[in-house]
Design a protein around this motif. Structure first.
Motif, PDB file in Angstrom:
ATOM      1  N   HIS A  12       4.013  -5.996  49.416  1.00  0.00           N
ATOM      2  CA  HIS A  12       3.397  -6.895  49.980  1.00  0.00           C
ATOM      3  C   HIS A  12       2.402  -7.728  49.184  1.00  0.00           C
ATOM      4  O   HIS A  12       1.459  -6.960  48.763  1.00  0.00           O
ATOM      5  CB  HIS A  12       2.720  -6.254  51.541  1.00  0.00           C
ATOM      6  N   LYS A  13       2.648  -9.009  48.823  1.00  0.00           N
ATOM      7  CA  LYS A  13       1.991  -9.575  47.805  1.00  0.00           C
ATOM      8  C   LYS A  13       0.290  -9.675  47.912  1.00  0.00           C
ATOM      9  O   LYS A  13      -0.641  -9.337  47.179  1.00  0.00           O
ATOM     10  CB  LYS A  13       2.451 -10.884  47.327  1.00  0.00           C
ATOM     11  N   PRO A  14      -0.095 -10.135  49.206  1.00  0.00           N
ATOM     12  CA  PRO A  14      -1.650 -10.138  49.486  1.00  0.00           C
ATOM     13  C   PRO A  14      -2.678  -8.953  49.262  1.00  0.00           C
ATOM     14  O   PRO A  14      -3.529  -8.764  48.936  1.00  0.00           O
ATOM     15  CB  PRO A  14      -1.461 -10.732  50.855  1.00  0.00           C
ATOM     16  N   SER A  15      -1.638  -7.831  49.637  1.00  0.00           N
ATOM     17  CA  SER A  15      -2.683  -6.575  49.627  1.00  0.00           C
ATOM     18  C   SER A  15      -2.163  -5.540  48.490  1.00  0.00           C
ATOM     19  O   SER A  15      -2.863  -4.602  48.193  1.00  0.00           O
ATOM     20  CB  SER A  15      -2.122  -5.652  50.727  1.00  0.00           C
ATOM     21  N   GLY A  16      -0.862  -5.743  47.904  1.00  0.00           N
ATOM     22  CA  GLY A  16      -0.449  -5.044  46.708  1.00  0.00           C
ATOM     23  C   GLY A  16       0.007  -3.756  47.231  1.00  0.00           C
ATOM     24  O   GLY A  16       0.636  -2.774  46.517  1.00  0.00           O
ATOM     25  N   GLU A  17       0.331  -3.617  48.663  1.00  0.00           N
ATOM     26  CA  GLU A  17       0.937  -2.553  49.127  1.00  0.00           C
ATOM     27  C   GLU A  17       2.343  -2.236  49.202  1.00  0.00           C
ATOM     28  O   GLU A  17       3.073  -3.314  49.468  1.00  0.00           O
ATOM     29  CB  GLU A  17       0.446  -2.373  50.897  1.00  0.00           C
ATOM     30  N   LEU A  18       2.829  -0.968  48.806  1.00  0.00           N
ATOM     31  CA  LEU A  18       4.536  -0.935  48.641  1.00  0.00           C
ATOM     32  C   LEU A  18       4.958  -0.831  50.085  1.00  0.00           C
ATOM     33  O   LEU A  18       4.315   0.024  50.711  1.00  0.00           O
ATOM     34  CB  LEU A  18       4.562   0.384  47.812  1.00  0.00           C
ATOM     35  N   LEU A  19       5.780  -1.580  50.180  1.00  0.00           N
ATOM     36  CA  LEU A  19       6.689  -1.583  51.713  1.00  0.00           C
ATOM     37  C   LEU A  19       7.534  -0.492  51.667  1.00  0.00           C
ATOM     38  O   LEU A  19       8.094   0.051  52.457  1.00  0.00           O
ATOM     39  CB  LEU A  19       6.779  -3.097  52.090  1.00  0.00           C
ATOM     40  N   ALA A  20       8.750  -0.749  50.695  1.00  0.00           N
ATOM     41  CA  ALA A  20       9.779  -0.029  50.767  1.00  0.00           C
ATOM     42  C   ALA A  20      10.302   0.124  49.066  1.00  0.00           C
ATOM     43  O   ALA A  20       9.935  -0.690  48.333  1.00  0.00           O
ATOM     44  CB  ALA A  20      10.989  -0.914  51.320  1.00  0.00           C
ATOM     45  N   GLU A  21      11.134   1.216  48.849  1.00  0.00           N
ATOM     46  CA  GLU A  21      11.589   1.527  47.815  1.00  0.00           C
ATOM     47  C   GLU A  21      12.759   2.488  47.674  1.00  0.00           C
ATOM     48  O   GLU A  21      12.576   3.289  48.525  1.00  0.00           O
ATOM     49  CB  GLU A  21      10.520   2.265  46.636  1.00  0.00           C
ATOM     50  N   GLY A  22      13.843   1.984  47.049  1.00  0.00           N
ATOM     51  CA  GLY A  22      14.988   3.163  47.075  1.00  0.00           C
ATOM     52  C   GLY A  22      15.884   2.440  46.293  1.00  0.00           C
ATOM     53  O   GLY A  22      16.053   1.208  45.903  1.00  0.00           O
ATOM     54  N   VAL A  23      17.040   3.360  46.112  1.00  0.00           N
ATOM     55  CA  VAL A  23      18.329   2.814  45.442  1.00  0.00           C
ATOM     56  C   VAL A  23      19.021   1.916  46.013  1.00  0.00           C
ATOM     57  O   VAL A  23      19.310   2.040  47.460  1.00  0.00           O
ATOM     58  CB  VAL A  23      19.193   4.106  45.040  1.00  0.00           C
ATOM     59  N   GLU A  24      19.535   0.863  45.689  1.00  0.00           N
ATOM     60  CA  GLU A  24      20.108  -0.192  46.250  1.00  0.00           C
ATOM     61  C   GLU A  24      21.739   0.392  46.819  1.00  0.00           C
ATOM     62  O   GLU A  24      22.376   1.086  46.162  1.00  0.00           O
ATOM     63  CB  GLU A  24      20.543  -1.501  45.487  1.00  0.00           C
ATOM     64  N   GLY A  25      21.862   0.249  48.102  1.00  0.00           N
ATOM     65  CA  GLY A  25      23.050   0.880  48.796  1.00  0.00           C
ATOM     66  C   GLY A  25      22.848   0.943  50.286  1.00  0.00           C
ATOM     67  O   GLY A  25      21.980   0.304  50.582  1.00  0.00           O
ATOM     68  N   TRP A  26      23.200   2.018  50.943  1.00  0.00           N
ATOM     69  CA  TRP A  26      23.072   2.337  52.239  1.00  0.00           C
ATOM     70  C   TRP A  26      21.777   2.462  52.669  1.00  0.00           C
ATOM     71  O   TRP A  26      21.305   1.756  53.800  1.00  0.00           O
ATOM     72  CB  TRP A  26      23.846   3.472  52.683  1.00  0.00           C
TER      73      TRP A  26
END
Length: 111
Positions: A12-26
């Motif tokens: 989230h650009k305004p806050s710098g908070e990480l929303l999601a992260e993971g390997v592309e796939g399911w």
């Protein structure tokens, strides 16, 4: 020899908070310019049910989710979730979805 899949990171650009992260796939599935994110790949609890419904002619019924960061920045209707999806698209069911091109998001492909 297999090809290593990219890791997707959504911030989230305004806050710098990480929303999601993971390997592309399911777990982090790209479809029609959006990312559908499995709960295990969400890194925030800032998405809040809005109660505002929507209807896609072929993917069916969804609800919008507002985002509020832990530091107070808010982005209304940043994501959505299909609660009654077309059974032909099981990868969209009950997952937060966000657009890949939104002014409040940074979407990175890391190798």
């Amino acid at each position: 020899m297999g090809t290593k899949k990219a890791t997707i990171r959504i911030t989230h650009k305004p806050s710098g908070e990480l929303l999601a992260e993971g390997v592309e796939g399911w777990g982090m599935f790209a479809f029609e310019g959006n990312y559908y994110i499995a709960n295990k790949n969400l890194k925030t609890d800032g998405f809040n049910f809005s109660g505002i419904p929507g209807l896609c002619p072929y993917k069916f019924i969804y609800f919008w989710y507002h985002f509020a960061s832990s530091t107070g920045e808010k982005t209304p209707m940043l994501g959505w979730k299909y609660w009654l999806p077309n059974p032909l698209f099981p990868f969209i069911a009950f997952r937060i979805a966000v657009p890949t091109r939104h002014p409040d998001l940074i979407v990175e492909r890391l190798n």
